[in-house]
Design a protein around this motif. Structure first.
Motif, mmCIF file in Angstrom:
data_model
loop_
_atom_site.group_PDB
_atom_site.id
_atom_site.type_symbol
_atom_site.label_atom_id
_atom_site.label_comp_id
_atom_site.label_asym_id
_atom_site.label_seq_id
_atom_site.Cartn_x
_atom_site.Cartn_y
_atom_site.Cartn_z
ATOM 1 N N TYR A 47 114.661 15.857 15.009
ATOM 2 C CA TYR A 47 113.750 16.079 16.130
ATOM 3 C C TYR A 47 112.289 15.949 15.696
ATOM 4 O O TYR A 47 111.497 15.234 16.318
ATOM 5 C CB TYR A 47 114.001 17.459 16.747
ATOM 6 C CG TYR A 47 112.948 17.866 17.749
ATOM 7 C CD1 TYR A 47 112.752 17.114 18.905
ATOM 8 C CD2 TYR A 47 112.134 18.973 17.537
ATOM 9 C CE1 TYR A 47 111.780 17.463 19.825
ATOM 10 C CE2 TYR A 47 111.165 19.329 18.452
ATOM 11 C CZ TYR A 47 110.981 18.575 19.590
ATOM 12 O OH TYR A 47 110.009 18.909 20.486
ATOM 13 N N MET A 48 111.930 16.628 14.605
ATOM 14 C CA MET A 48 110.536 16.601 14.172
ATOM 15 C C MET A 48 110.135 15.190 13.706
ATOM 16 O O MET A 48 109.021 14.743 13.971
ATOM 17 C CB MET A 48 110.295 17.632 13.058
ATOM 18 C CG MET A 48 110.485 19.083 13.495
ATOM 19 S SD MET A 48 109.421 19.647 14.858
ATOM 20 C CE MET A 48 107.961 20.192 13.970
ATOM 21 N N ARG A 81 115.428 13.954 24.874
ATOM 22 C CA ARG A 81 114.068 13.882 24.337
ATOM 23 C C ARG A 81 114.041 13.157 22.991
ATOM 24 O O ARG A 81 113.151 12.350 22.714
ATOM 25 C CB ARG A 81 113.511 15.310 24.201
ATOM 26 C CG ARG A 81 112.097 15.301 23.758
ATOM 27 C CD ARG A 81 111.319 16.523 24.133
ATOM 28 N NE ARG A 81 110.010 16.387 23.509
ATOM 29 C CZ ARG A 81 109.185 17.383 23.282
ATOM 30 N NH1 ARG A 81 109.506 18.596 23.674
ATOM 31 N NH2 ARG A 81 108.041 17.179 22.707
ATOM 32 N N HIS A 89 120.469 20.526 29.516
ATOM 33 C CA HIS A 89 120.030 20.504 28.121
ATOM 34 C C HIS A 89 119.327 19.195 27.830
ATOM 35 O O HIS A 89 119.946 18.143 27.818
ATOM 36 C CB HIS A 89 121.237 20.696 27.211
ATOM 37 C CG HIS A 89 121.985 21.943 27.549
ATOM 38 N ND1 HIS A 89 122.999 21.957 28.462
ATOM 39 C CD2 HIS A 89 121.822 23.211 27.134
ATOM 40 C CE1 HIS A 89 123.452 23.189 28.594
ATOM 41 N NE2 HIS A 89 122.749 23.970 27.793
ATOM 42 N N THR A 90 118.035 19.281 27.576
ATOM 43 C CA THR A 90 117.230 18.069 27.538
ATOM 44 C C THR A 90 116.856 17.605 26.129
ATOM 45 O O THR A 90 116.251 16.560 25.980
ATOM 46 C CB THR A 90 115.925 18.288 28.335
ATOM 47 O OG1 THR A 90 115.323 19.484 27.842
ATOM 48 C CG2 THR A 90 116.212 18.431 29.812
ATOM 49 N N LEU A 91 117.224 18.368 25.108
ATOM 50 C CA LEU A 91 116.754 17.988 23.770
ATOM 51 C C LEU A 91 117.319 16.638 23.308
ATOM 52 O O LEU A 91 116.590 15.825 22.737
ATOM 53 C CB LEU A 91 117.079 19.088 22.752
ATOM 54 C CG LEU A 91 116.655 18.795 21.314
ATOM 55 C CD1 LEU A 91 115.155 18.543 21.211
ATOM 56 C CD2 LEU A 91 117.049 19.931 20.386
ATOM 57 N N ILE A 114 112.440 24.944 17.881
ATOM 58 C CA ILE A 114 112.331 24.259 16.580
ATOM 59 C C ILE A 114 110.855 24.210 16.164
ATOM 60 O O ILE A 114 110.499 24.494 15.021
ATOM 61 C CB ILE A 114 112.924 22.830 16.639
ATOM 62 C CG1 ILE A 114 114.440 22.895 16.826
ATOM 63 C CG2 ILE A 114 112.585 22.036 15.380
ATOM 64 C CD1 ILE A 114 115.113 21.540 17.019
ATOM 65 N N ARG A 127 109.544 13.032 16.827
ATOM 66 C CA ARG A 127 108.324 13.413 17.522
ATOM 67 C C ARG A 127 107.096 12.870 16.794
ATOM 68 O O ARG A 127 106.159 12.349 17.386
ATOM 69 C CB ARG A 127 108.264 14.942 17.568
ATOM 70 C CG ARG A 127 107.618 15.478 18.810
ATOM 71 C CD ARG A 127 107.579 16.976 18.772
ATOM 72 N NE ARG A 127 106.831 17.427 17.604
ATOM 73 C CZ ARG A 127 105.988 18.456 17.626
ATOM 74 N NH1 ARG A 127 105.779 19.119 18.727
ATOM 75 N NH2 ARG A 127 105.359 18.823 16.543
ATOM 76 N N TYR A 132 109.008 26.005 12.737
ATOM 77 C CA TYR A 132 108.251 25.270 11.731
ATOM 78 C C TYR A 132 106.757 25.576 11.773
ATOM 79 O O TYR A 132 106.093 25.599 10.751
ATOM 80 C CB TYR A 132 108.428 23.762 11.927
ATOM 81 C CG TYR A 132 109.728 23.208 11.395
ATOM 82 C CD1 TYR A 132 110.032 23.267 10.034
ATOM 83 C CD2 TYR A 132 110.645 22.604 12.237
ATOM 84 C CE1 TYR A 132 111.225 22.740 9.540
ATOM 85 C CE2 TYR A 132 111.841 22.068 11.753
ATOM 86 C CZ TYR A 132 112.120 22.144 10.402
ATOM 87 O OH TYR A 132 113.285 21.624 9.907
ATOM 88 N N PHE A 139 115.419 24.484 23.203
ATOM 89 C CA PHE A 139 115.670 24.150 21.799
ATOM 90 C C PHE A 139 114.453 23.486 21.163
ATOM 91 O O PHE A 139 114.066 23.792 20.034
ATOM 92 C CB PHE A 139 116.893 23.225 21.705
ATOM 93 C CG PHE A 139 117.709 23.410 20.453
ATOM 94 C CD1 PHE A 139 117.187 24.012 19.318
ATOM 95 C CD2 PHE A 139 119.038 22.973 20.413
ATOM 96 C CE1 PHE A 139 117.959 24.183 18.174
ATOM 97 C CE2 PHE A 139 119.813 23.137 19.267
ATOM 98 C CZ PHE A 139 119.279 23.733 18.149
ATOM 99 N N ASP A 140 113.801 22.583 21.887
ATOM 100 C CA ASP A 140 112.671 21.857 21.285
ATOM 101 C C ASP A 140 111.517 22.809 20.951
ATOM 102 O O ASP A 140 111.010 22.823 19.832
ATOM 103 C CB ASP A 140 112.201 20.677 22.149
ATOM 104 C CG ASP A 140 112.150 20.993 23.637
ATOM 105 O OD1 ASP A 140 112.417 22.153 24.021
ATOM 106 O OD2 ASP A 140 111.824 20.081 24.415
#
Ligand code: B12
Lengths: 356, 210
Positions: free
Chosen positions: B63-64, B104, B99-101, A161, B67, A165, A157-158
């Motif tokens: 998420y973005m 993270r 599932h690691t998101l 995404i 990060r 973008y 998933f990461d």
């Protein structure tokens, strides 16, 4: 038409035509529960089409539901791309390590041929076997993970995404490969006897991406893919939210939207504006600990909020009932639909939320 | 500082790195790095997380943002900086599923808030219990995506209690969002609805700890 008993297909088609059938169709989407019926492990159960055919037919009778659901698990699709499946003793099979470890691999990615994948062939054989049994009396619902949501399993998933973008060209390249695959896969299921395809697209949900990004990505992909699928589709958000994009999902040409318990069913129904039907929205996770009375109250709530005028299929909000949900709850749901799902839904006039 | 939070958050949600960087620089003109993190970055990320909980912001933005903030903080507060909060000894793990998101995102958020914590990756019950005991962990953050994995928190909690370890367990992930009672059923001490909750809850626990 209200007075006469209908078969499951007539009931479903009537509601999809935004008319009231004899009762609310029950789309209880049980997959792994067939293994319990046959006393097999989940892995054994999914290893042969015969098992799933038998399991689905048993569940059809047991829960008096209105559809057959020959869905194995999402990762059966990534197997076709070279991936693996991890089986659990007490839960849904999962995909193993991503097949796209680095975005550069997308540049040479070729969609696999459906007929060369043993897993997909097993699903097709299951659909064919079910069709031979029920002909056109019960809808058979095939599943295709949307080309836009599949990359979560293909690359994580990461990374996905970030790809959306930061690398629009590679993203488009991946969508081309995935659309080709998903369309071939969906059409193969229709040819094998599936009545409709459930297009799982939770990445498009506003839980996962913002509305403006959906309009540029997920919606365009859905339009391109659905236009080539030769049969009706239901778009499922797998319990993600979709109220802010309901009209836009309808524009993709889908017939049904699978909706979440995180949103109000009455509002969703109003937003659907009879352009699409709704499937939902019982809470599968919570169902694990419902009493039969709670199950009945939840069925009533859903029917009261969305049943009137047709355009509504009752089911869970994810498209798969968890393994941990006990039989007495599922039987209570089924009994409640028999009792409270008969049209015309006169009792709804006196129903109030909170009262159960 | 209040007046900077809004533009900073807007920059994060629209993924405008340059704008976010500018606002962060303005904060640094007035404040020490750790204060800028606490008064600008953390509140902004908290708001983004809260907005996700009620459906106003999407996961991709969460998420973005996380990060990006992690990078900003990394620049001004290197790992060895004494201002980083090494207490309580904490670890984060994905229990049993793959599932690691979620982990993270929570990890980024905690680090952006100035915390240091062990990242255990993915583990099964026995391995996790052994490791948490060996590392003398006092706060354990567990992320799961599947219901069967969530139910395994019960075994972790029971085994840590049986070993007499005073570990507080904070859980999160999709199944907990769908069943508000689940975290109690599996013996956790708290659950977080978003990554931002993790910072608040651990911060609260810090105050209670000796
Ligand atoms: C997108 C999605 C898919 C996509 C991609 C899945 C993936 N990630 O691999 C597709 C269509 C492929 C899919 C498939 C499946 N899915 Co799915 N899917 C979803 C959906 C909509 C989002 C999942 C996701 O990854 N979200 C991103 C993560 C990061 O979100 P999150 O866990 O909620 O984390 C946030 C917070 O909870 C919090 N948080 C997370 N961890 C922690 C930890 C702490 C300490 C704290 C404080 C906070 C915190 O912070 C995060 C950011 O704010 C959810 C439903 C939903 N509404 O969330 C179902 C869901 C995860 N899926 C589910 C299932 C079962 C599956 C399948 C197994 C179905 C099947 N039989 O094949 C497969 C598995 C696929 C695989 N990987 O092998 C179930 C799992 C629960 C269960 N029933 O056991 C869910 C929850 C749906 C449901 N309501 O039942 N799915």
């Amino acid at each position: 038409m209200n007075g006469t008993a209908m078969n499951s297909m007539q009931r479903t088609l009537t509601t999809l035509g935004q008319q009231e059938p004899d009762r609310v169709p029950l789309f209880l989407l049980t997959t792994m529960h067939g293994a319990k019926e046959l006393d097999l492990s989940i892995e054994e159960y999914f290893s042969r089409a015969e098992h799933v055919i038998e399991g689905q037919l048993l569940l059809l009778k047991k829960y008096r539901r209105d559809c057959l659901y020959p869905f194995f698990h999402a990762s059966i699709e990534t197997e076709a791309w070279g991936g693996t499946t991890i089986f659990l003793p007490d839960g849904p099979p999962l995909c193993g390590a991503p097949v796209i470890a680095r975005p550069e691999q997308i540049d040479n990615l070729q969609p696999p041929a459906v007929m060369q994948s043993p897993g997909l062939c097993r699903v097709l054989a299951t659909i064919g076997g079910l069709k031979a049994q029920v002909q056109d009396t019960v809808p058979i619902i095939g599943v295709a993970i949307s080309p836009f949501s599949l990359p979560v399993m293909q690359m994580g998933f990461d990374s996905y995404i970030e790809l959306i973008y930061e690398q629009p060209e590679r993203f488009e390249r991946l969508m081309q490969a995935n659309i080709a695959f998903s369309v071939e896969w969906a059409n193969a299921q229709l040819a094998a006897g599936a009545t409709a395809i459930c297009y799982f697209d939770p990445v498009s949900s506003t839980t996962n991406i913002p509305r403006d990004l959906y309009l540029k990505t997920g919606q365009q992909v859905a339009k391109r893919a659905l236009a080539q699928i030769k049969g009706p589709t239901a778009t499922h958000m797998a319990s993600g939210r979709c109220l802010p994009i309901m009209a836009e999902i309808a524009e993709t040409g889908t017939a049904v939207v699978g909706v979440s318990v995180l949103e109000d069913l009455a509002k969703l129904k109003a937003a659907a504006k009879q352009r699409v039907s709704l499937l939902g929205n019982l809470n599968g996770i919570e169902m694990r600990r419902w009493t039969p009375e709670q199950a009945e109250a939840e069925v009533k709530r859903a029917i009261a909020k969305a049943g009137r005028g047709g355009g509504f299929l009752l089911g869970d909000n994810h498209g798969e009932i968890p393994w941990q949900v006990p039989d007495d709850v599922l039987l209570a749901i089924s009994a409640a639909v028999e009792r409270w799902g008969r049209y015309p839904l006169d009792w709804v006039d006196d129903w109030s939320d909170g009262g159960g | 500082m209040e007046e900077l939070i809004k533009p900073f958050r807007a920059a994060l949600e629209s993924l405008d790195r340059i704008a976010a960087d500018n606002v962060f620089r303005q904060a640094l003109e007035r404040l020490s790095p750790i204060a800028a993190v606490e008064q600008l970055v953390v509140p902004a990320l908290e708001q983004v997380g809260a907005a996700w909980e009620d459906g106003r912001v999407a996961l991709s933005q969460v998420y973005m943002s996380g990060r990006f903030c992690e990078e900003l903080v990394e620049k001004v507060l290197p790992r060895s900086d004494p201002d980083r909060k090494h207490q309580p000894r904490s670890a984060i793990v994905v229990l049993s599923d793959y599932h690691t998101l979620g982990k993270r995102i929570v990890y980024s958020m905690m680090r952006a808030a100035g915390y240091e914590l062990f990242d255990y990756g993915r583990m099964d019950v026995d391995e996790l219990v052994a490791r948490a005991l060996a590392d003398k962990i006092s706060v354990l953050l567990i992320s799961v995506l599947l219901l069967p994995s969530a139910l395994k928190v019960r075994a972790v909690s029971d085994q840590l209690k049986a070993a007499g370890a005073p570990v507080k367990i904070l859980v999160g992930g999709a199944p907990f969002l769908f069943d508000a009672q689940l975290w109690r059923d599996v013996g956790a001490d708290a659950m977080g609805r978003s990554a931002a909750d993790a910072v608040n809850i651990v911060h609260g626990w810090m105050g209670e700890m000796p």
